[in-house]
Design a protein around this motif. Sequence first.
Motif, PDB file in Angstrom:
ATOM      1  N   ALA B  35       0.924  -1.305  -0.150  1.00  0.00           N
ATOM      2  CA  ALA B  35      -0.062   0.069  -0.159  1.00  0.00           C
ATOM      3  C   ALA B  35       0.980   1.237   0.031  1.00  0.00           C
ATOM      4  CB  ALA B  35      -1.017   0.058   1.429  1.00  0.00           C
ATOM      5  N   MET B  37       3.610   1.762  -1.730  1.00  0.00           N
ATOM      6  CA  MET B  37       4.314   1.926  -2.800  1.00  0.00           C
ATOM      7  C   MET B  37       3.995   3.280  -3.697  1.00  0.00           C
ATOM      8  SD  MET B  37       4.996  -1.701  -4.415  1.00  0.00           S
ATOM      9  CE  MET B  37       6.320  -2.702  -3.616  1.00  0.00           C
ATOM     10  N   ALA B  39       3.905   4.024  -6.550  1.00  0.00           N
ATOM     11  CA  ALA B  39       3.151   3.910  -7.872  1.00  0.00           C
ATOM     12  C   ALA B  39       1.737   3.438  -7.509  1.00  0.00           C
ATOM     13  CB  ALA B  39       3.788   3.021  -8.813  1.00  0.00           C
ATOM     14  N   ASN B  40       1.282   3.153  -6.360  1.00  0.00           N
ATOM     15  CA  ASN B  40       0.196   2.396  -6.060  1.00  0.00           C
ATOM     16  C   ASN B  40      -1.134   3.576  -6.258  1.00  0.00           C
ATOM     17  OD1 ASN B  40      -2.064   1.082  -5.120  1.00  0.00           O
ATOM     18  ND2 ASN B  40      -0.956   0.242  -3.443  1.00  0.00           N
ATOM     19  N   LYS B  41      -1.850   3.438  -7.131  1.00  0.00           N
ATOM     20  CA  LYS B  41      -2.842   4.296  -7.525  1.00  0.00           C
ATOM     21  C   LYS B  41      -3.981   4.372  -6.502  1.00  0.00           C
ATOM     22  CE  LYS B  41      -4.722   5.882 -11.757  1.00  0.00           C
ATOM     23  NZ  LYS B  41      -5.254   5.503 -13.178  1.00  0.00           N
ATOM     24  N   ARG B  42      -4.301   3.021  -5.913  1.00  0.00           N
ATOM     25  CA  ARG B  42      -5.309   2.671  -4.963  1.00  0.00           C
ATOM     26  C   ARG B  42      -4.991   3.570  -3.883  1.00  0.00           C
ATOM     27  NH1 ARG B  42      -4.974  -1.880  -7.656  1.00  0.00           N
ATOM     28  NH2 ARG B  42      -7.192  -2.927  -8.293  1.00  0.00           N
TER      29      ARG B  42
END
Lengths: 466, 487
Positions: B35, B37, B39-42
């Motif tokens: 979670a 990271m 680049a994690n879009k969520r």
Amino acid sequence: MITTVERVAPSTRRGVELLLLLVAIAIVLLAWVSVDLTRTGAVPAQIVPVGGGLLFLAVVVHVVLRWRAAYADPLLLPLTTCLNGLGLVMIHRLDLARNKLGADGDAYRQLIWTALAVALAVAVLVVLRDHRILRRFTYVSMAAGFALLLLPLVPLLGQTVNGSQIWIRVGPLSFQPGELAKIALAIFFAGYLVQTRDVLSLAGRRILFFTFPRGRDLGPILVAWLLAVLILVFEKDLGSALLFFGLFVAMLYVATERVSWIAIGLVLFGLAVAFALSTFSHFQTRVDLWLDPFSPTSLRRSDQLANGLWGMAAGGLTGTGLGQGRPWLTSFAESDFIFASLGEELGLFGTVAILVLYLLFVERGVRTAIGVRDGFGKLLAIGLTFSVAFQVFIVIGGVTRVIPLTGLTTPFMSLGGSALLANWIIMTLLLRISDQARRPMAETPAAAPQSAAPGAAEATQVVRLP
Amino acid sequence: MNTPIRRLSVVMAALFTALLVAATSVQFFQARTLAGMAANKRTLLDSYARERGSIFVAGQPIAKSVPVNDQYSWLRTYPGGRLYSQITGFYAYAVGNPYGLERAADGLLSGSSDTLFVRRVTDLITGRKTSGASLDLTIDPRAQQAADQALGASRGAVVALDPRTGAILAMVSHPQYDPNALSSHNLGEAAAAWQALSTDPTQPYFNRAIGGNLYPPGSTFKVVTAAAALENGLVKDGSSVLPGPATLDLPLTTATLPTENRQPCGPGDKTTLVHALEISCNTAFGSLGLQLGGEKLRAQAAKFGFGDTLDVPMRVSPSSVPADLNPPQAAQAAIGQFEVRTTPLQMAMVAAGVANQGRVMKPYLIEQVRSANLDVITSAPQPQELSQAVSPRTADILRKMMVSVVDNGSGVRARIPGVAVAGKTGTAQHQPGRPPHAWFISFAPADNPTVAVAVVVENGGVTGSEVGGGRIAAPIARAVMEAVIRR
């Protein structure tokens, strides 16, 4: 022993099945209502016709089972219904997110496929009174299986999707023939191996701890291997190649009880994969993505695996709740990655529950294989069961980064008609075999004379001489 | 055939076990790492879907989230605009990583901080949407305004501290930028704004007050040198006599250290400590550096906070005096040259330490943390002492000498009528051929200090001339001190 079993009339357990079926449908409808309440704030308008329709389909199969296979395993149908239904709910949930409503929706198509699959299952149950009849079609199955597998390679018919040529398109219909080939090949392997198992298991040379087969007996495994290599090279489909070859080696092992076959199989497959890796960048890319899906280079190539993992991580233990996650951010969220989509919204509790459903399915298959009396039935049951288990492992293992990702559908859940039809047929065949397995001997008039057929009964195996 | 079937079922069980382990690993053990990271879009979308806490200065929001009707639910706005841009930083979908306080206090603002754990649990039970906590800052808006206006179009930074507590009263860094342009939900425009900002050669996104490219402190560092000399007993008080030749011979090298005007600092090449500080005599402090040696200088600087990594809560780049200085280098370091590097906040801490009887207080920006319904979660922190940099006696001598700098020396432009002001100018060479940076550190009122200020004006400011800190930086410091004192 046998006489005692005959005396006590075993329960058909159809009542248990009906109860579990109702529970399965209740779970599915609850999930559906939950999705719609979250997304649109209203109970789905078609809850009565669609919910009733699902119930009707399930009850039809149930009634046909009472009529045609009263002793069939009571868990297989409820498990299948639950998995299929949860898949439908997730596909519908993704439709809502993408604004594909009503007849435009993927869920609508999948629902029609489900109805077709159930109809086909009923037809198989009615027409196929005894699974042993299939043994007569051993070589027909072989031809059909090979043809289906190689069909996508036919020019004009075949289609390349995401680098793999495993689809055929006829007019508006596209189809993944490999799914049906799985069944045909399982029938062929079972029929062929039950005939040749003695030669394959007894003749051979002993080297170190293994008895290795004679050169001339290597033919079949080489043919199967060649087929897998063909799929690998020309269709670029590592998943299917792995599935078919794994299926063959597993069934060969069950038929011959010789570990050396597994060793030979692993070596051969290892060689093929090593060759594929060194020759095709397609496979190398997949391995790179598997080793480090989060590096900037990997993300530029494909963020699918990373996105699926992020989705599952976003779900955590309890999930975001149905309708409250963002599964659509992952490409193929409704097919290859439906497990990740469910994991995002249902959490670890949900994914474990789904894996347990598959595990129970497999356990019922294994139980059927052990219980059935004829060798062909045993091989077919374990073959079909193994194909489902192995496919679950290949696709979910790919999604959860146990192994490199290869394109295969998640049995019963993925969007896609061919896979759904094939898996329902597998389930039906297991139902048919389990009916034979659990049915008391005396009640099957055909069983007694037929058990004298060569290689059919387990009991005859012991008295043979090497 | 039952034996191999059983064995095969064990294999299948193993396959499923692998899947169960993998799912548990991804969804439980690795969930936080994944979670987190970038680049994690969520995670990014999640944080946008939540109401983020506001940032207040004197009761007025300088950053707040307003509800909007698009996929992000909340738009981050910065009513504080450019004036507070380097404090707030920005929280922008188009950029990804937040900056400034938005980054440093992200846990509190987003509501994910461990201190908000109890609230999150109650939110979970009651089904209330978790929202972030709001922050009240220590900034004095008048001091901030005054610093901004006084700095004008020049590049540089101003930091004002309350020497008694360490509360940061003003933090201005020029050039500024408009965080609203970056947080816009018109992603195209926001991306263009970020592109323009991130490639701007003047680097407006650096908070020069606490980071960016560190500055040489120049003559303001002579306060530290004087402190070291007093603490180590090299001199007794301001009237102690020091050598003050026009040029100082440096051992081990043919180089010499001249005074600014190439004149001796006093008759007979002698001067006193207080006079040396008033006129910023390089040779007098250079010779103190030679006598002290690098290590003692470095140790004194460390007591003022050099080398410490501070979070206010934004990370402050540690200031540094290089280790293992040879004698000529020590002489250079004693006048704030030779790779001595510092932040304006650090120099404000030097002034504040002298002002506060030698006690350097830990600087902080967050006065209190409040929940979404404005209950106080954590109130004003107890002032924390960072170190006792010098003895109260030394502090007193330094204070008197710094008052003398403003009254009789190079810091006349910092004078405030009716208030005793203590200060020290600095003119730091940083690149041959470029105008030097102008520095001024000060505190006031000298007998009961309530504000300590550090000012740096890059390249001598808009005039671009060789004039020192006394001309350019001192009036800026005076404006800020006045704003704090005259309230």
